[in-house]
Write a protein that holds these residues in place. Structure first.
Motif, PDB file in Angstrom:
ATOM      1  N   ASN A  72      -2.975   4.755   9.799  1.00  2.29           N
ATOM      2  CA  ASN A  72      -1.943   3.819  10.205  1.00  2.29           C
ATOM      3  C   ASN A  72      -1.828   2.738   9.120  1.00  2.29           C
ATOM      4  OD1 ASN A  72      -0.152   2.594  12.290  1.00  2.29           O
ATOM      5  ND2 ASN A  72      -1.651   0.938  12.095  1.00  2.29           N
ATOM      6  N   CYS A  73      -0.603   2.445   8.738  1.00  3.83           N
ATOM      7  CA  CYS A  73      -0.374   1.418   7.725  1.00  3.83           C
ATOM      8  C   CYS A  73      -0.318   0.059   8.425  1.00  3.83           C
ATOM      9  CB  CYS A  73       0.935   1.695   7.002  1.00  3.83           C
ATOM     10  SG  CYS A  73       1.373   0.371   5.853  1.00  3.83           S
ATOM     11  N   SER A  74      -1.179  -0.854   7.985  1.00  5.62           N
ATOM     12  CA  SER A  74      -1.196  -2.157   8.660  1.00  5.62           C
ATOM     13  C   SER A  74      -0.053  -3.044   8.194  1.00  5.62           C
ATOM     14  CB  SER A  74      -2.549  -2.856   8.463  1.00  5.62           C
ATOM     15  OG  SER A  74      -3.076  -2.616   7.207  1.00  5.62           O
ATOM     16  N   LYS A  75       0.637  -2.619   7.190  1.00  4.50           N
ATOM     17  CA  LYS A  75       1.753  -3.407   6.692  1.00  4.50           C
ATOM     18  C   LYS A  75       3.062  -3.072   7.423  1.00  4.50           C
ATOM     19  CE  LYS A  75       2.227  -5.468   2.151  1.00  4.50           C
ATOM     20  NZ  LYS A  75       2.198  -5.220   0.717  1.00  4.50           N
ATOM     21  N   CYS A  76       3.391  -1.760   7.484  1.00  5.04           N
ATOM     22  CA  CYS A  76       4.666  -1.386   8.110  1.00  5.04           C
ATOM     23  C   CYS A  76       4.477  -0.561   9.383  1.00  5.04           C
ATOM     24  CB  CYS A  76       5.537  -0.623   7.116  1.00  5.04           C
ATOM     25  SG  CYS A  76       4.973   1.056   6.799  1.00  5.04           S
ATOM     26  N   ASN A  77       3.203  -0.370   9.788  1.00  5.20           N
ATOM     27  CA  ASN A  77       2.899   0.327  11.030  1.00  5.20           C
ATOM     28  C   ASN A  77       3.269   1.818  11.029  1.00  5.20           C
ATOM     29  OD1 ASN A  77       1.331  -0.604  13.031  1.00  5.20           O
ATOM     30  ND2 ASN A  77       3.000  -1.151  14.424  1.00  5.20           N
ATOM     31  N   ASN A  78       3.479   2.373   9.866  1.00  3.49           N
ATOM     32  CA  ASN A  78       3.781   3.785   9.751  1.00  3.49           C
ATOM     33  C   ASN A  78       2.505   4.597   9.962  1.00  3.49           C
ATOM     34  OD1 ASN A  78       5.112   6.177   8.998  1.00  3.49           O
ATOM     35  ND2 ASN A  78       4.519   5.923   6.856  1.00  3.49           N
ATOM     36  N   GLN A  79       2.641   5.719  10.679  1.00  2.00           N
ATOM     37  CA  GLN A  79       1.489   6.602  10.850  1.00  2.00           C
ATOM     38  C   GLN A  79       1.744   7.903  10.123  1.00  2.00           C
ATOM     39  OE1 GLN A  79       0.469   6.801  14.997  1.00  2.00           O
ATOM     40  NE2 GLN A  79      -0.038   4.628  15.068  1.00  2.00           N
ATOM     41  N   VAL A  88      -2.632   6.092   0.808  1.00  4.56           N
ATOM     42  CA  VAL A  88      -1.513   5.216   0.474  1.00  4.56           C
ATOM     43  C   VAL A  88      -0.387   5.522   1.447  1.00  4.56           C
ATOM     44  CG1 VAL A  88       0.101   4.510  -1.331  1.00  4.56           C
ATOM     45  CG2 VAL A  88      -2.169   5.339  -1.950  1.00  4.56           C
ATOM     46  N   CYS A  89       0.195   4.478   2.000  1.00  4.21           N
ATOM     47  CA  CYS A  89       1.300   4.679   2.927  1.00  4.21           C
ATOM     48  C   CYS A  89       2.480   5.307   2.187  1.00  4.21           C
ATOM     49  CB  CYS A  89       1.702   3.350   3.541  1.00  4.21           C
ATOM     50  SG  CYS A  89       3.165   3.484   4.592  1.00  4.21           S
ATOM     51  N   PRO A  90       2.965   6.474   2.680  1.00  5.52           N
ATOM     52  CA  PRO A  90       4.077   7.133   1.990  1.00  5.52           C
ATOM     53  C   PRO A  90       5.405   6.386   2.165  1.00  5.52           C
ATOM     54  CG  PRO A  90       3.468   8.349   3.953  1.00  5.52           C
ATOM     55  CD  PRO A  90       2.485   7.220   3.832  1.00  5.52           C
ATOM     56  N   LYS A  91       5.440   5.465   3.108  1.00  7.61           N
ATOM     57  CA  LYS A  91       6.676   4.750   3.403  1.00  7.61           C
ATOM     58  C   LYS A  91       6.838   3.500   2.543  1.00  7.61           C
ATOM     59  CE  LYS A  91       9.196   3.662   7.637  1.00  7.61           C
ATOM     60  NZ  LYS A  91       8.951   3.308   9.061  1.00  7.61           N
ATOM     61  N   CYS A  92       5.778   2.677   2.500  1.00  8.20           N
ATOM     62  CA  CYS A  92       5.903   1.415   1.773  1.00  8.20           C
ATOM     63  C   CYS A  92       4.950   1.314   0.581  1.00  8.20           C
ATOM     64  CB  CYS A  92       5.689   0.234   2.718  1.00  8.20           C
ATOM     65  SG  CYS A  92       3.969   0.011   3.208  1.00  8.20           S
ATOM     66  N   GLY A  93       4.071   2.313   0.409  1.00 11.59           N
ATOM     67  CA  GLY A  93       3.184   2.323  -0.753  1.00 11.59           C
ATOM     68  C   GLY A  93       1.980   1.408  -0.631  1.00 11.59           C
TER      69      GLY A  93
HETATM   70 ZN   LIG Z   1       3.435   1.239   5.077  1.00  8.62          ZN
END
Ligand SMILES: [Zn+2]
Length: 113
Positions: A72-79, A88-93
């Motif tokens: 889970n990305c703590s920045k943009c909440n993407n899972q 690395v979050c694929p959505k926001c990096g």
């Molecule tokens: Zn993210």
């Protein structure tokens, strides 16, 4: 060996379940292994062969399923699915990600014999 103590633990848990249900043997069990659990399935399979000897699991069919790990990305909440601790979050990096699934080992199913 790490996997051997896990195998012994699994046999203990299943034996306890069998005793509770007054079953003398187990037909089948299903073990789920998280992709981030650090457990090598092949090593666990090998360890289980030893651990089940003389137990109610000695004739059981042992099934192993590997579970995909999720972060889970703590920045943009993407899972998203991961196979590395440095996800690395694929959505926001962002690198600010936490593994939320896949670290566990679970006995999914116990079929009494
Ligand atoms: Zn993210």
């Amino acid at each position: 060996m790490h996997e051997l103590s896990i195998a012994v633990n699994i046999v203990d848990i299943v034996t306890e379940e069998a005793n509770k249900s007054k079953a003398s043997s187990i037909a089948e069990i299903e073990i789920e292994i998280g992709g981030m659990s650090g457990i090598i399935i092949e090593a666990l399979e090998f360890a289980m062969e030893e651990a089940v000897k003389g137990s109610c699991l000695s004739n059981a069919k042992l099934n192993y399923t590997e579970l995909r790990a999720e972060a889970n990305c703590s920045k943009c909440n993407n899972q998203f699915d991961v196979d590395d601790f440095f996800a690395v979050c694929p959505k926001c990096g962002s690198f600010e990600t936490d593994i939320i699934k896949g670290k566990e080992l679970k006995i999914k199913k116990i079929i009494l014999g």
